[in-house]
Design a protein around this motif. Structure first.
Motif, PDB file in Angstrom:
ATOM      1  N   UNK A  31       2.316  10.701  -4.666  1.00 25.35           N
ATOM      2  CA  UNK A  31       1.081  10.019  -5.030  1.00 25.35           C
ATOM      3  C   UNK A  31       1.014   9.691  -6.511  1.00 25.35           C
ATOM      4  N   UNK A  32       0.529   8.444  -6.818  1.00 25.24           N
ATOM      5  CA  UNK A  32       0.369   8.075  -8.233  1.00 25.24           C
ATOM      6  C   UNK A  32      -0.796   8.826  -8.876  1.00 25.24           C
ATOM      7  N   UNK A  58       0.834  -1.206   0.000  1.00 24.77           N
ATOM      8  CA  UNK A  58       0.000   0.000   0.000  1.00 24.77           C
ATOM      9  C   UNK A  58       0.863   1.247   0.000  1.00 24.77           C
ATOM     10  N   UNK A  59       1.991   1.142   0.711  1.00 23.18           N
ATOM     11  CA  UNK A  59       2.904   2.276   0.844  1.00 23.18           C
ATOM     12  C   UNK A  59       4.338   1.761   0.742  1.00 23.18           C
ATOM     13  N   UNK A  60       5.186   2.537   0.082  1.00 25.65           N
ATOM     14  CA  UNK A  60       6.612   2.240   0.054  1.00 25.65           C
ATOM     15  C   UNK A  60       7.315   3.367   0.804  1.00 25.65           C
ATOM     16  N   UNK A  94       2.473  -0.110  -5.883  1.00 22.73           N
ATOM     17  CA  UNK A  94       1.401   0.441  -5.049  1.00 22.73           C
ATOM     18  C   UNK A  94       0.095   0.597  -5.832  1.00 22.73           C
ATOM     19  N   UNK A  95      -1.031   0.626  -5.105  1.00 22.23           N
ATOM     20  CA  UNK A  95      -2.315   0.855  -5.768  1.00 22.23           C
ATOM     21  C   UNK A  95      -2.472   2.334  -6.129  1.00 22.23           C
ATOM     22  N   UNK A  96      -3.528   2.684  -6.866  1.00 17.07           N
ATOM     23  CA  UNK A  96      -3.785   4.100  -7.170  1.00 17.07           C
ATOM     24  C   UNK A  96      -4.008   4.913  -5.892  1.00 17.07           C
ATOM     25  N   UNK A  97      -3.917   6.226  -6.023  1.00 16.67           N
ATOM     26  CA  UNK A  97      -4.061   7.110  -4.862  1.00 16.67           C
ATOM     27  C   UNK A  97      -5.405   6.919  -4.161  1.00 16.67           C
TER      28      UNK A  97
END
Length: 168
Positions: free
Chosen positions: A167-168, A64-66, A91-94
């Motif tokens: 954030x992506x 979820x977070x790096x 990671x997933x989308x924001x």
């Protein structure tokens, strides 16, 4: 010529880099949690944390977070983009909670008194040994956007250190 990273890996007794980073983390993280708690407020509260060895230039396991502490300043811009692209894939989308948390130096974000200037100069000389770079906000922004990220936030933390949420 042996790089500093190869030496640290080969001879941890003569070059206790891991111990130095652990000490820095023990000092810094209480400050991060106290002053910048919003960075971790949405973190899961269970104890389901996994530590996975790997190579940030190859791939990063799904998360979820790096969290990258004192990593990117050791690398040139192209290498940073490569690392961040691997982070982005992990990671997933924001809107699903995906983000990168970076603790690193953001030049120009700290007060410009003589002690900070002297510290910056000494650190810049050290970074030349590593082929690393200290960056201002615009230089960070260029790397972030080149790696495909859409937004970021910089929070000055302690001296020359800042927390960057990406954030992506």
């Amino acid at each position: 010529m042996t790089t500093i990273w190869e030496r640290a890996e080969r001879d941890a007794t003569a070059f206790p880099f891991d111990d130095a980073m652990a000490s820095d983390t023990a000092f810094l993280m209480p400050i991060v949690l106290k002053d910048c708690g919003e960075v971790v407020t949405k973190a899961p509260t269970d104890n389901d944390v996994q530590y996975v060895a790997g190579d940030i230039f190859q791939s990063i396991p799904p998360a979820n977070t790096v969290f990258l502490k004192w990593i990117l300043h050791d690398w040139n811009d192209d290498e940073c983009v490569r690392i961040l692209k691997n982070c982005k894939q992990a990671i997933p989308p924001r809107d699903a909670g995906g983000k990168i948390i970076i603790i690193d130096m953001v030049v120009g974000s700290e007060p410009s008194d003589i002690k900070h200037v002297e510290t910056q100069v000494l650190h810049d000389i050290l970074m030349m040994v590593f082929n690393g770079v200290e960056r201002d906000e615009q230089e960070w922004k260029k790397i972030f956007f080149e790696a495909g990220f859409k937004d970021y936030k910089i929070v000055p933390l302690l001296g020359v250190r800042s927390i960057i949420e990406l954030y992506p």
